[in-house]
Design a protein around this motif. Structure first.
Motif, short mmCIF file in Angstrom:
data_model
loop_
_atom_site.label_atom_id
_atom_site.label_comp_id
_atom_site.label_asym_id
_atom_site.label_seq_id
_atom_site.Cartn_x
_atom_site.Cartn_y
_atom_site.Cartn_z
N HIS A 109 20.18 -5.57 0.75
CA HIS A 109 19.89 -4.59 0.11
C HIS A 109 19.74 -3.51 1.51
O HIS A 109 18.75 -3.94 2.14
N PRO A 110 20.10 -2.29 1.29
CA PRO A 110 20.18 -1.44 2.44
C PRO A 110 18.65 -0.94 2.66
O PRO A 110 18.22 -0.31 3.64
N VAL A 111 17.81 -0.90 1.21
CA VAL A 111 16.60 -0.29 1.31
C VAL A 111 15.59 -1.40 1.28
O VAL A 111 14.64 -1.52 1.84
N TYR A 112 15.80 -2.18 0.31
CA TYR A 112 14.68 -3.38 0.43
C TYR A 112 14.87 -4.67 0.92
O TYR A 112 13.92 -5.50 1.05
N GLY A 113 15.94 -4.79 1.65
CA GLY A 113 16.16 -6.00 2.61
C GLY A 113 16.85 -7.13 1.53
O GLY A 113 17.44 -6.94 0.67
N GLU A 114 16.56 -8.37 2.15
CA GLU A 114 17.34 -9.50 1.27
C GLU A 114 16.61 -10.09 0.08
O GLU A 114 15.24 -9.96 0.10
N GLU A 144 25.83 -7.24 -7.52
CA GLU A 144 26.11 -5.73 -8.13
C GLU A 144 25.35 -4.82 -7.43
O GLU A 144 25.85 -3.47 -7.26
N LEU A 145 24.27 -5.30 -6.78
CA LEU A 145 23.45 -4.19 -5.67
C LEU A 145 24.40 -3.90 -4.43
O LEU A 145 23.92 -2.98 -3.71
N THR A 146 25.11 -4.78 -4.16
CA THR A 146 26.03 -4.63 -2.68
C THR A 146 27.31 -4.52 -3.03
O THR A 146 28.18 -5.10 -2.21
N ASP A 147 27.77 -3.99 -4.08
CA ASP A 147 29.22 -3.84 -4.26
C ASP A 147 30.19 -5.12 -4.26
O ASP A 147 31.33 -5.07 -3.90
#
Length: 180
Positions: A109-114, A144-147
């Protein structure tokens, strides 16, 4: 369910024995019903047991005690995949049909990491159960969080099974290196 009222320590010992003697994951509700407490109490018990270094894993199918099993041995590989949510069942079936154990799924995730979710899926019945659980709970897939882009850790007894499964995913258009 035990006949007499247990102390918290006795209950946690009993929960450990349930997990150790179970071949299948046990849901929090199943355990709660057996010991006569709420599911939330079981969640707390599991946290305390994990804090005591008990190798308990929470999966989408329920809690399991990490015993040394065949699924924990062999060859392991991480693969990068991409697909739409409606292709999840097809992707997982391709993997298990090639004799592969799907250990987990993770996204960056771009904000929260892995984020990593334990799947522990090894056959079509477990795929079906997982997909039904996602549908019935209205939960979102991690991908779905990463398309749609995600990683799977997969395991098999033989390295060629991993290669064959990866080739089948490539042919289905599910590998990132063929999509990006």
């Amino acid at each position: 369910m035990p006949k007499q009222k247990m102390t918290a320590d006795e209950r946690r010992d009993y929960i450990l024995s349930l997990l150790l003697n179970s071949e299948e994951p046990l849901s929090g509700r199943q355990i709660a019903d057996k010991v006569g407490v709420s599911r939330q109490v079981i969640v707390g018990d599991m946290a305390l047991l994990k804090a005591k270094n008990e190798p308990i894993l929470a999966t989408s199918q329920g809690y399991i005690y990490m015993k040394d099993t065949q699924e924990d041995r062999g060859f392991e590989k991480t693969i990068a995949c991409y697909h739409k949510p409606e292709d999840t069942e097809k992707e997982l079936n391709i993997l298990v049909d090639h004799g592969v154990f799907v250990k987990d799924v993770s996204v960056d995730h771009p904000v929260y990491g892995e984020f990593t979710g334990q799947l522990r899926i090894s056959n079509r019945k477990e795929v079906e159960t997982f997909v039904k659980h996602i549908d019935s709970s209205k939960a979102s897939l991690l991908s779905e969080l990463t398309d749609g882009i995600h990683l799977h850790t997969i395991k098999a007894d033989r390295e060629e099974l991993l290669e064959q499964a990866e080739q089948a995913l490539e042919e289905a258009g599910f590998l990132v290196n063929k999509k990006v």
